[in-house]
Every structure is written in structure tokens, then in C-alpha cells.
Design a protein around this motif. Structure first.
Motif, mmCIF file in Angstrom:
data_model
loop_
_atom_site.group_PDB
_atom_site.id
_atom_site.type_symbol
_atom_site.label_atom_id
_atom_site.label_comp_id
_atom_site.label_asym_id
_atom_site.label_seq_id
_atom_site.Cartn_x
_atom_site.Cartn_y
_atom_site.Cartn_z
ATOM 1 N N TYR A 1 0.855 -1.183 0.000
ATOM 2 C CA TYR A 1 0.000 0.000 0.000
ATOM 3 C C TYR A 1 0.889 1.230 0.000
ATOM 4 C CZ TYR A 1 0.728 0.208 5.151
ATOM 5 O OH TYR A 1 1.261 0.285 6.428
ATOM 6 N N VAL A 2 0.292 2.376 -0.269
ATOM 7 C CA VAL A 2 1.018 3.633 -0.358
ATOM 8 C C VAL A 2 0.529 4.558 0.737
ATOM 9 C CG1 VAL A 2 1.617 5.604 -1.834
ATOM 10 C CG2 VAL A 2 1.285 3.330 -2.842
ATOM 11 N N ALA A 3 1.467 5.149 1.488
ATOM 12 C CA ALA A 3 1.134 6.024 2.611
ATOM 13 C C ALA A 3 1.871 7.344 2.480
ATOM 14 C CB ALA A 3 1.503 5.344 3.935
ATOM 15 N N GLU A 4 1.263 8.395 3.019
ATOM 16 C CA GLU A 4 1.874 9.713 2.889
ATOM 17 C C GLU A 4 3.086 9.895 3.794
ATOM 18 O OE1 GLU A 4 -0.962 12.706 3.867
ATOM 19 O OE2 GLU A 4 -1.305 11.964 5.896
ATOM 20 N N SER A 5 3.243 9.061 4.829
ATOM 21 C CA SER A 5 4.390 9.196 5.728
ATOM 22 C C SER A 5 4.510 7.953 6.586
ATOM 23 C CB SER A 5 4.243 10.434 6.620
ATOM 24 O OG SER A 5 3.304 10.188 7.659
ATOM 25 N N LYS A 6 5.570 7.925 7.403
ATOM 26 C CA LYS A 6 5.784 6.803 8.306
ATOM 27 C C LYS A 6 4.736 6.735 9.402
ATOM 28 C CE LYS A 6 8.935 9.395 11.343
ATOM 29 N NZ LYS A 6 10.316 9.483 11.888
ATOM 30 N N LEU A 7 3.965 7.798 9.595
ATOM 31 C CA LEU A 7 2.940 7.813 10.638
ATOM 32 C C LEU A 7 1.730 6.956 10.281
ATOM 33 C CD1 LEU A 7 2.980 11.623 11.516
ATOM 34 C CD2 LEU A 7 4.219 9.762 12.654
ATOM 35 N N VAL A 8 1.565 6.662 8.991
ATOM 36 C CA VAL A 8 0.385 5.950 8.514
ATOM 37 C C VAL A 8 0.683 4.459 8.407
ATOM 38 C CG1 VAL A 8 -1.277 5.718 6.637
ATOM 39 C CG2 VAL A 8 -0.372 7.979 7.240
ATOM 40 N N SER A 9 -0.170 3.661 9.070
ATOM 41 C CA SER A 9 -0.076 2.208 8.970
ATOM 42 C C SER A 9 -1.465 1.635 8.730
ATOM 43 C CB SER A 9 0.509 1.592 10.250
ATOM 44 O OG SER A 9 1.862 1.958 10.412
ATOM 45 N N LEU A 10 -1.536 0.610 7.858
ATOM 46 C CA LEU A 10 -2.813 0.004 7.499
ATOM 47 C C LEU A 10 -2.746 -1.510 7.611
ATOM 48 C CD1 LEU A 10 -3.631 1.838 4.119
ATOM 49 C CD2 LEU A 10 -4.211 2.579 6.433
ATOM 50 N N THR A 11 -3.878 -2.105 7.914
ATOM 51 C CA THR A 11 -4.101 -3.532 7.742
ATOM 52 C C THR A 11 -5.405 -3.668 6.977
ATOM 53 O OG1 THR A 11 -3.004 -4.059 9.821
ATOM 54 C CG2 THR A 11 -4.426 -5.747 8.883
ATOM 55 N N PHE A 12 -5.369 -4.335 5.840
ATOM 56 C CA PHE A 12 -6.540 -4.439 4.972
ATOM 57 C C PHE A 12 -6.714 -5.895 4.582
ATOM 58 C CE2 PHE A 12 -8.362 -3.724 0.527
ATOM 59 C CZ PHE A 12 -9.638 -3.435 0.989
ATOM 60 N N SER A 13 -7.909 -6.430 4.781
ATOM 61 C CA SER A 13 -8.130 -7.848 4.533
ATOM 62 C C SER A 13 -9.582 -8.098 4.136
ATOM 63 C CB SER A 13 -7.787 -8.671 5.775
ATOM 64 O OG SER A 13 -8.643 -8.316 6.860
ATOM 65 N N ALA A 14 -9.816 -9.284 3.596
ATOM 66 C CA ALA A 14 -11.165 -9.741 3.274
ATOM 67 C C ALA A 14 -11.310 -11.167 3.781
ATOM 68 C CB ALA A 14 -11.420 -9.669 1.774
ATOM 69 N N ALA A 15 -12.483 -11.497 4.341
ATOM 70 C CA ALA A 15 -12.717 -12.815 4.918
ATOM 71 C C ALA A 15 -14.053 -13.362 4.437
ATOM 72 C CB ALA A 15 -12.699 -12.743 6.439
ATOM 73 N N GLY A 16 -14.078 -14.668 4.174
ATOM 74 C CA GLY A 16 -15.309 -15.346 3.780
ATOM 75 C C GLY A 16 -16.005 -15.963 4.965
#
Length: 511
Positions: free
Chosen positions: A399-414
């Protein structure tokens, strides 16, 4: 030919010898500049000055042959050109410059000895040293070529003057290059942050490798890629800046007249030629060269508005695409929409797992106050090595973030415990319920948007001022062939979305 009061020979006009096609763009070769037959005298110099005017509509490249005799230890070139006033909306004069040695100017050949574009008005080359942007090495006798690139030409034409000075004497030894290692300490399989589009003083940047490396560490980066315009001359100058905490990959921004492409993580010392347009049908050859050298092919800022910056070669040869370049601007918004269309096309082809094009973001930082690591690509890789980072980028696990302050977890579940992350496929039946979940930190008051092949299907309320939050959305593979996430800053422009704080590559849904 006449001699002026300083004893410098001048050439009136451009001394046109031939207009020819090099296998790439049309090129003009001027009349040769000659010197004495050679000298064994140490530090004796000879100078010649050439002047002329290039008309509007000049070929992309103009070559000035220089007959270099034996005994030369240094070549020095300085040039000037007129910059007359032009009407509003009309391009003025801009003249790039570079150098090829006695091995010739053939496209993709071995004769390249440096390029400074329009960043410098003079340069030198010796066996032991060279101006940044140029490659040290032996000065061998033969026909060298000064390469001129009339980037834009004013209606009045482009008057120029070139002064060539040869210094005679013994040549020193050429240093053996040392390159940064292809691995850093790493944390095993983890998310690593990088910026793969950076410019140093080896092209048109103003920062040294040491300054860039320090800024990369301050920005929380784990890896960077060098990408100076049309030269690999910086490659031997990064070894001292690498460390257990920073992987430094080597590359080039291949800057053609029809768009720019980042050669990401090529083998040390790899030079990629740029002297062609889309109509010349040569890009595929050099994309293959990048991959043979262990690199990725990444078109840069495809919708940038500067002359020659818009990407015209298509994406059939690309391994990824730079969707976000530097501070977020309208051309990034256009690129984001264009990239999303490629995802839809991949779904339509029925082979999305193989044919979709991952996105990334880089700073394209040149000088103060350009921030390094804004934005940055965060990639899931098996280790902090060149090969592992490239594999993660190629797979779109990022993923792309504007700075080191931004962290993401993105997932999909069935419904039966199936799970997929960024860049993966959740294999479920078309009508199986799917829960999409995003966890974010460092994004105060940003809204979350889930984008599918239909467009934006969900927009959250603003996240709290703490910048942390979790958002879920329920869908099916029948309703959404893929889902990707965007985090947007607040905006006062009504329906116009705010600038990106972060976005992810997609998760594909369905069998």
C-alpha cells in the motif's frame, strides 16, 4: 573557420554533416571538431569553440563529433545557449547535454560516458574522476561525440556555443567501483517502507547520497532506489550509505520524450538508453533489458503535465506503475482513476491474477524542501533484500502512505474462514458473504472509501482525531470483483474527494 582574438577557433553555422535515423529518434550530426595530432606534454591544453543555431523542429538529438588525439588525460566541455523571451503559452529554449566516447552513439551501445541534461553548464571526464552524471574512465583516442538534446526550441531558434578543452598528460588509474549490498538485516517476513524514485546531484537533484540516506532514515524508510535521469553514474557512490537498517537498490529514471520510467533495482552498473519515442517501437527492447538486469519496469508519473513527462508507451511492459508521485496533486488523481481502469480491464480479461498492474508511490524528491518518503510504498516482503522487495512489489502486496505515521491492515474474509490480504485473491463463490476490514493508524479525520469495479461503494464517517480506527463493509464477489481502500483527507470542495493519505492495492474476490 576563423580564429578570434583569444586564439580560439570558431565555427560559423552548425556545420551540418548528416541527418540520419539512429534506430531511434532522428538525429543530426554536425561537422567534426579537430585538434592537433597529439602531445606528450603534461598539462598542455587545447581549446576549440563551436557555435550555431538549432531551428524549431530540430531532431531530438544533435551530435557534435570531436576527434580526440592520443595523449589526452581530460576532456572538459562548457556550453551556453540563448533564452529569448517567448509569448505566453509558448515553450522557450532548453538544451540538454551529454557525452559518448570513441565506441560510438549507437542506441544501447557501450559508448555512453554521461548525461547532465540541463542541470549543468559544464563537465569534465578523466580516467580517475568525472563530473557527477558522467562516468570516469580512460580517455582513448578516436571520435567522441557531444550529445545535445534540444528539449524545447523557441520560435526564434536556439543559438548555442560549445567550448571543448583537452588537457594532455599521463592518465591516472580508474577506481574499482564498490556497490551497496543487495540485502540489509531485515525482520524476516514483514512490512517494509520504501521510496524508489529519488534524485541526487548525479542528475538534476541537489542532494548528495549521504544527505538522501539520512533523510530516508528520518522518514522511517527501510529501502530506497536510486533513479537519476538517464545515467547510472551514481551507482558506485552509494555503498557507504547502506547499512543494516537501509537497503539501497540501484536504478535509473529513463527519461524519454514520451514519458519516464523507473528502472527499479537493476544490477550495479546497468545503463538503460532513453533516446527513442513511442513511435520508434524501441521501448520493449529496453524494458526487457531492465528485467534481464534484475530490475522492475515502473512507468513514473504517467499523467504529469511537464513537456515529455506523460506516459505514451502503454503498460504492456510494466511490472508496476507509479500512481502517486510527490505531494498529492490533480495529475495523481487522474493517474489513480486511470490505474483503476486497468484493474477493471484485468477482471474483464478473465486472467486478473496474472495481468493486473500493481500500484506504488514515491517522492520524486530532488532538493530542499522536497520531502523524502512522501509518499512511500509499504510492501510485505519475506526479507529486506532486493529480490524479496521486488517480489512483493511485483505481486502487489503493498500500500502507499503519505508518511511513516500511517499504517494500514486491509483484509477480506469469507463465511467459512477464508482470508486474503492486499494483492491476494479471496476464493469464494459469487454469492458468499464477504467481510472487508480496514484498520488504520496515523490518519486523523480521514474518511475511508472502499472502491470496486463499480466505483466507490462505501464511504465511512471521518475517523477520530486520534487517527486510529477500524472500518468494515460487507459484500459478495458477485457485487464486487475486487475491493481496494482509500483514505482521504478532509476537503472543502463539495463532491471533490480530499487528497489521499493512503491507498491500497486491491484484494480480488471470487474463484
Amino acid at each position: 573557420m576563423c580564429e578570434d582574438e583569444h586564439g580560439i577557433e570558431s565555427f560559423d553555422g552548425i556545420g551540418r554533416r548528416a541527418l540520419f535515423v539512429t534506430g531511434a529518434a532522428a538525429a543530426l550530426t554536425l561537422g567534426s571538431v579537430t585538434f592537433a595530432s597529439g602531445s606528450d606534454a603534461t598539462d598542455r591544453t587545447e581549446t576549440r569553440t563551436v557555435s550555431g543555431t538549432l531551428p524549431t523542429g530540430s531532431p531530438d538529438f544533435v551530435y557534435l563529433p570531436v576527434e580526440v588525439p592520443r595523449g589526452v588525460r581530460e576532456i572538459h566541455v562548457a556550453y551556453t545557449y540563448d533564452k529569448p523571451s517567448v509569448p505566453a503559452g509558448t515553450a522557450g529554449n532548453a538544451l540538454d547535454i551529454g557525452l559518448f566516447d570513441e565506441r560510438g552513439t549507437a542506441l544501447g551501445g557501450e559508448g555512453f560516458r554521461g548525461w547532465s541534461g540541463g542541470a549543468r553548464t559544464e563537465f569534465f571526464v578523466r580516467a580517475d574522476d568525472a563530473t557527477p552524471g558522467y562516468v570516469p574512465g580512460r580517455i582513448r583516442p578516436g571520435t567522441w561525440h557531444i550529445a545535445l538534446g534540444p528539449y524545447t526550441v523557441a520560435p526564434q531558434g536556439l543559438p548555442y556555443e560549445i567550448t571543448i578543452t583537452l588537457t594532455y598528460g599521463e592518465q591516472d588509474a580508474t577506481p574499482v567501483p564498490a556497490y551497496p549490498p543487495s540485502r540489509a538485516k531485515g525482520r524476516g517476513r514483514a512490512w517494509y517502507r520504501g521510496d524508489c524514485h529519488l534524485h541526487s546531484w548525479y542528475s538534476d537533484g541537489r542532494r548528495t547520497p549521504a544527505e538522501i540516506a539520512a533523510l530516508a532514515r528520518a522518514a522511517g524508510l527501510d529501502f530506497i532506489n536510486t533513479s537519476d535521469h538517464n545515467t547510472h553514474s551514481s551507482h558506485p557512490h552509494w555503498a557507504d550509505q547502506a547499512g543494516d537498517d537501509l537497503l539501497i537498490m540501484l536504478g535509473e529514471e529513463v527519461t524519454t520524450r514520451n514519458g519516464h520510467v523507473v528502472a527499479l533495482g537493476t544490477d550495479p552498473g546497468t545503463f538503460v538508453d532513453w533516446r527513442y519515442r513511442a513511435r520508434d517501437n524501441r521501448f520493449g527492447r529496453f524494458a526487457r533489458q531492465i528485467r534481464r538486469a534484475g530490475g522492475l519496469v515502473v512507468p513514473a508519473h504517467p499523467h504529469a503535465t511537464c513537456v515529455g513527462c506523460g506516459w505514451k508507451f502503454g503498460f504492456g511492459e510494466a511490472d508496476a506503475v507509479e500512481v502517486w508521485n510527490g505531494p498529492y496533486t490533480p495529475d495523481d488523481e487522474v493517474t489513480l482513476a486511470d490505474w483503476d481502469n486497468t484493474l477493471v480491464a484485468a477482471v474483464r480479461s478473465g486472467d486478473a491474477d496474472r495481468s493486473w498492474l500493481p500500484a506504488m508511490g514515491n517522492s520524486d524528491a530532488h532538493r530542499d524542501p522536497d520531502p523524502v518518503g512522501t509518499p512511500q510504498t509499504v510492501v510485505l516482503a519475506d526479507d529486506l533484500t532486493r529480490e524479496a522487495i521486488q517480489e512483493g512489489l511485483r505481486a502487489g502486496r503493498s500500500y502507499v502512505a503519505e508518511s511513516k505515521l500511517v499504517s494500514l491492515t486491509f483484509s477480506a474474509a469469507g463465511a467459512k474462514g477464508q482470508h486474503a490480504g492486499i494483492g491476494e485473491r479471496l476464493r469464494v463463490a459469487p454469492d458468499t458473504p464477504v467481510t472487508v476490514r480496514l484498520e488504520a493508524t496515523g490518519v486523523p479525520r480521514c474518511t475511508v472509501r472502499f472502491v470496486t469495479d463499480q466505483g466507490v461503494l462505501f464511504t465511512s464517517a471521518p475517523l477520530p482525531v486520534s487517527g486510529s480506527g477500524t472500518v468494515e463493509w460487507n459484500t459478495t464477489a458477485q457485487y464486487a470483483a475486487y475491493v481496494r481502500a482509500e483514505l482521504r483527507h478532509e476537503t472543502a470542495a463539495g463532491p471533490v474527494p480530499g487528497a489521499l493519505a493512503a491507498f491500497t492495492n486491491p484484494i480480488f474476490l471470487g474463484t
